[in-house]
Each structure stands twice: as structure tokens, then as C-alpha cells.
Design an enzyme around this catalytic site. Structure first.
Site, short mmCIF file in Angstrom:
data_model
loop_
_atom_site.label_atom_id
_atom_site.label_comp_id
_atom_site.label_asym_id
_atom_site.label_seq_id
_atom_site.Cartn_x
_atom_site.Cartn_y
_atom_site.Cartn_z
N ARG A 87 0.83 -1.21 0.00
CA ARG A 87 0.00 0.00 0.00
C ARG A 87 0.86 1.26 0.00
NH1 ARG A 87 -4.70 1.81 4.28
NH2 ARG A 87 -2.88 2.39 5.52
N TYR A 126 -11.52 6.20 -5.72
CA TYR A 126 -11.25 7.07 -4.56
C TYR A 126 -10.23 8.15 -4.82
CZ TYR A 126 -7.47 3.62 -3.72
OH TYR A 126 -6.40 2.77 -3.83
N HIS A 236 -14.95 -2.40 1.20
CA HIS A 236 -13.90 -3.40 1.48
C HIS A 236 -14.10 -3.89 2.90
CE1 HIS A 236 -11.11 -0.88 -1.31
NE2 HIS A 236 -11.21 -2.06 -1.90
N HIS A 273 -14.05 -8.68 -0.75
CA HIS A 273 -13.12 -9.62 -0.10
C HIS A 273 -13.82 -10.50 0.95
CE1 HIS A 273 -10.13 -7.48 -2.30
NE2 HIS A 273 -10.26 -6.39 -1.59
N ASP A 324 -9.83 -5.93 -9.18
CA ASP A 324 -9.26 -5.16 -8.08
C ASP A 324 -7.99 -4.39 -8.45
OD1 ASP A 324 -8.53 -4.18 -5.61
OD2 ASP A 324 -8.67 -6.06 -4.54
C1 NGQ Z 1 -7.41 0.04 -2.22
N1 NGQ Z 1 -6.94 -2.30 -2.20
O1 NGQ Z 1 -8.23 0.85 -1.81
O2 NGQ Z 1 -6.86 0.17 -3.33
C2 NGQ Z 1 -7.07 -1.15 -1.37
C3 NGQ Z 1 -5.82 -0.90 -0.61
C4 NGQ Z 1 -6.63 -0.10 1.64
C5 NGQ Z 1 -7.23 -3.50 -1.72
N2 NGQ Z 1 -7.71 -3.56 -0.50
C6 NGQ Z 1 -5.92 0.24 0.36
N3 NGQ Z 1 -7.03 -4.57 -2.40
O3 NGQ Z 1 -7.36 -1.08 1.72
O4 NGQ Z 1 -6.45 0.67 2.59
ZN ZN Z 2 -10.25 -2.76 -3.64
#
Ligand code: NGQ
Ligand code: ZN
Length: 455
Positions: A87, A126, A236, A273, A324
Site C-alpha cells: 500500500r 477514490y 472493502h 473480499h 481489483d
Molecule cells: C485500495 N486495495 O483501496 O486500493 C485497497 C488498498 C486499503 C485492496 N484492498 C488500500 N485490495 O485497503 O487501505
Molecule cells: Zn479494492
């Protein structure tokens, strides 16, 4: 007879309809929409004659911009790499993206989705603000880039603007790396208003809403958000064990447990998920009406864990698939890995279908139905739905002498995406012999943008 240019008729040797396989079927399309489906008739003059037709798959979860960093986070770091270190890399990539960059990257991602058999994408979006974290003069500039990419590629769009306000449970202030994501409920209401106008001209577009995660919103915000729009609600949840532990420390409950107990969960919701659930949570989610949004390639890439699919399906749960992080865009591989993950753990075979059932056929049909529900769209080839379908390559060696579900088993497990021949959206052929009609232009522009971004 004059031919209406917006009207087409197709004749298929066989086609997968919502009630099952049919042979010798004519499908008539007017203005992008299916107006009739007639099985068991010979080809009529004027029909375009084709082989095996499948409904397009919905891709219920995409962060299109992450396509631009695919493969760039696969080098081992000094300490243990994890979802959380990935991340950090992702946040650094986000830092520099402009609306033009986003359009170029998203367009390539959408071209690849169409080439692999996806006809609709749920874009969980986002990245709202400018590089300094301030709103753009036009606050929907980044969404406009997504809409432009959908338009250029022709993919159907369910736009899921993300509400993001906090860095962790209990309303922790967001970090510097999250500055481009942040809204309060007032500014988010304004964004939704603008998005309704922006999406209006895009055929079949759906507007939903996406509280990013229980980490990023407070319970009060989440309660308000669900009432701010009437489309799909995606979140999520329970992707990483750390999130589960933090949620328990904050509330005494696990994330899925908390959501089911505190929010009006129903068919509008998609739990993206939902990896880490107890047996009780798995049962409760399965009967809630919500869809589980599974992203097997990304969940493997990020080291998330394995969704309890056998128990969830046995309890009647609905799922769809999502690409994703777009580390690799391939609908057949998502389905294949969904089954293979279970085989590796159970040390068994043929797990995610009822007794006697085809794995490829069962997973494909379920992913069409669950994905469509989660994206607020019609499921499969029905009168009144957009004419969104693909054909398989009858000459592919791996499909020799296959019929019905045996075709899907060989498509998913043996041939993979190489057996996609052509794909139509709203009755218009966008993919021919596995290649999108605008691939050359969109891939060249993508290379230019990446050359600039990675300089
Ligand atoms: C996202 N991706 O928002 O891109 C997230 C990572 C998070 C996944 N969870 C960032 N696969 O969850 O804070
Ligand atoms: Zn995601």
C-alpha cells in the site's frame, strides 16, 4: 427492405441464457438492447451467423489506476513485505497521477477487461483530488477521466465514488498519502450530485456509492452514506487479519459481524473480499442478500488469505468476481484461481459446484448473476438487457468437440482467455479475434504516459 442501422440480428449455434444452454438461437438487437431471443430456429437471411455465445462477465471491483503499477511491487524489501508495504508503494504511485494519466491507464485496463470477457466494470474510485490534496476546479475531474475511458473502450460502467475520511478505526485523522481521497459528507453529497449529470449521457451507466472500509468511515458516516444514493453500496471488508484485530479492539466485534449487526445489509450491498470470517459470519453473510466481491488474483498477490467459499456457497451465498488491483486482467484466471485456491487447501478436486455439476459452468453462471446484482445491472442475455456478449473460438484446440458446460470447463481451466474470439457491447463488436478495435491507439498512449510517469 430497409435495414435500420441500429438494428442487428445474430444467430448462434449455441448460447448460454439465464435458464441454461440453447441451440440455434436468434437474438435481435435494436439500439443496443436485446428485443427478442428465439431458440430452436434456423438462421434467417440477414442474421450474422456465429458459434458459441456467452453473456459478458461483470467485473465488480476495479481500481483502474493500479494497472499502471502492475508488476512494479514484486521486489522483496528489507523487512517482511505485506499488504501494508504494498500500500505504501501504491500511495507513492498515486501521488503523481493527473486526470489525463488516469484516463490513459484506465482505458488500457478496460480494453484488457473487454478482451478477456468482461463487459461491465464496477470502478471503486477514490482518487478524487489534485496532487496537493485540494479539490480540482471541477471536483469530478478524476471521475470524468474514468467516464472518458469507459466511453473510449465501450465497457459498461458502474461508477462507485468512494467516501474516505479516516486512517483507521475510531475516526483517526487521515495520513499525507491519503490526501487525494478525503471527503466530508457535505462535499461528498456535492460530488454525487455532479456525478449524476456526468454519467447521464453514458449508455447503461449506474451510480453507486462506496464507503471505502470500516477503517475509513465512522459508523455515523456509514449510516448516512447508505441513504445518500439508491444504487449499489460497496465496501472493502475483512481483507487482512490486522483489520479484523483492529476492529475487535475498537468494537468488540469482527468486521463482517459488525456490519451485519449495525447496518441495513441487503441486496444493494457488496462486501468486497470478506476473506476472514467465522463460520457464523459466513452463514449470516450468505443469507443477507449481499454479494461477496471476490478478487482471487489480487487476494493472492497481496497475501490476503482464502475466502471460505465452500461454506458460503453451501449456505446459498452470492458472489461475483473483480480484478481489483489489475495486476493481471483475466476473467478466466479469476474463476480458475477461485477453485484452485480451494483445491490446494482441501487437497481435493472439483469443489465449488454441486454434485455432478461442472465447475466452470457453475462459477461462470454464478459470477454473472452475483456480479450483475452487485453492479445494479441486468444479468446475462435477456430481453430488455444490453446486447453484451462474447463468442468463443470454435477452432481453438482446447474446445474441440465440447458442448454446453464442457465448453466452460475448457474455457476456464484449459484454454483461458485465448479462447475468447469476439465481444460485443450494445450489439457493437468491440473485440475481434481477441483484440480490441482501439487497442493500438490506447496501448500506445498508455506507453507514453507510463514513460512519463516512470521517468
Ligand atoms: C485500495 N486495495 O483501496 O486500493 C485497497 C488498498 C486499503 C485492496 N484492498 C488500500 N485490495 O485497503 O487501505
Ligand atoms: Zn479494492
Amino acid at each position: 427492405m430497409t435495414i435500420d442501422p441500429r438494428s442487428n440480428s445474430f444467430h448462434f449455434a449455441s448460447a448460454l441464457l439465464p435458464d441454461g444452454w440453447v441451440e440455434n438461437v436468434q437474438i435481435v438487437v435494436a439500439d443496443g438492447t436485446i428485443t427478442s431471443i428465439d431458440p430452436g430456429i434456423p438462421p434467417q437471411s440477414g442474421d450474422e451467423r456465429l458459434g458459441v455465445a456467452l453473456p459478458g462477465l461483470p467485473n465488480l471491483h476495479s481500481h483502474a489506476f493500479q494497472r499502471g503499477m502492475a508488476g512494479l511491487a514484486e521486489r522483496r524489501g528489507a523487512s517482511d513485505d505485506s499488504f501494508w508495504t504494498w500500500r505504501e508503494t501504491m500511495y507513492r504511485f498515486v501521488d503523481r497521477l493527473t486526470p489525463d494519466h488516469l484516463q490513459a491507464i484506465a482505458a488500457l485496463a478496460y480494453v484488457e477487461m473487454l478482451e478477456s470477457g468482461f463487459t461491465r466494470v464496477g470502478e471503486f474510485h477514490y482518487l478524487h483530488h489534485d496532487r496537493d490534496g485540494r479539490a480540482f476546479a471541477d471536483p469530478v475531474a478524476m471521475s470524468a477521466a474514468i467516464v472518458a475511458a469507459a466511453q473510449e473502450s465501450g465497457i459498461a460502467l458502474t461508477h462507485l465514488p468512494v467516501f474516505y475520511a479516516h486512517a483507521g478505526f475510531g475516526g483517526i485523522a487521515p495520513g499525507e498519502g491519503q490526501r487525494r481521497f478525503i471527503h466530508d459528507l457535505d462535499s461528498f453529497g456535492g460530488l454525487l450530485e455532479r456525478l449524476r449529470t456526468l454519467l447521464a449521457p453514458l449508455p447503461d451507466a449506474v451510480l453507486g456509492i462506496a464507503p471505502h472500509s470500516l477503517r475509513a468511515v465512522t459508523p455515523e458516516q456509514l449510516g448516512r452514506l447508505a441513504t445518500m444514493a439508491d444504487g449499489p453500496v460497496h465496501i472493502h471488508v475483512a481483507e487482512q487479519v490486522r483489520e479484523v484485530d483492529d476492529c475487535i479492539a475498537w468494537s468488540g466485534q469482527r468486521p463482517v459481524e459488525w456490519l451485519l449487526a449495525n447496518m441495513p445489509i441487503d441486496r444493494r450491498w457488496c462486501f468486497v473480499h470478506a476473506t476472514h470470517m467465522t463460520g457464523t459470519e459466513t452463514q449470516a453473510l450468505a443469507t443477507s442478500g449481499a454479494v461477496a466481491g471476490l478478487c482471487p488474483i489480487t487476494e493472492a498477490n497481496l497475501g490476503d488469505g482464502l475466502f471460505p467459499a465452500p461454506a458460503f456457497l453451501a449456505a446459498g451465498g452470492l458472489f461475483g468476481i473483480g480484478s481489483d488491483s489489475n495486476i493481471l486482467i483475466d476473467a478466466t484466471e479469476e474463476l480458475r484461481l477461485l477453485e484452485y485456491g480451494q483445491r490446494l487447501v482441501a487437497r481435493g478436486r472439483n469443489i465449488l459446484a454441486p454434485t455432478g455439476g461442472s465447475i466452470g459452468g457453475t462459477l461462470y453462471r454464478d459470477a454473472v448473476r452475483g456480479g450483475a446484482q452487485a453492479l445494479g445491472a441486468p444479468a446475462g442475455l435477456t430481453v430488455g438487457a444490453p446486447a453484451d456478449f462474447l463468442t468463443l473460438d470454435d477452432t481453438h484446440p482446447s474446445l474441440t468437440r465440447r458442448k454446453g458446460d464442457a465448453l466452460l470447463d475448457s474455457h476456464v481451466f484449459a484454454a483461458g482467455r485465448s479462447s475468447v474470439d469476439s465481444l460485443w457491447r450494445r450489439g457493437r463488436r468491440l473485440v475481434e479475434k481477441g483484440r480490441h478495435i482501439h487497442r493500438d491507439f490506447i496501448a500506445a498512449r498508455y506507453r507514453d504516459v507510463l514513460t512519463d510517469l516512470l521517468a
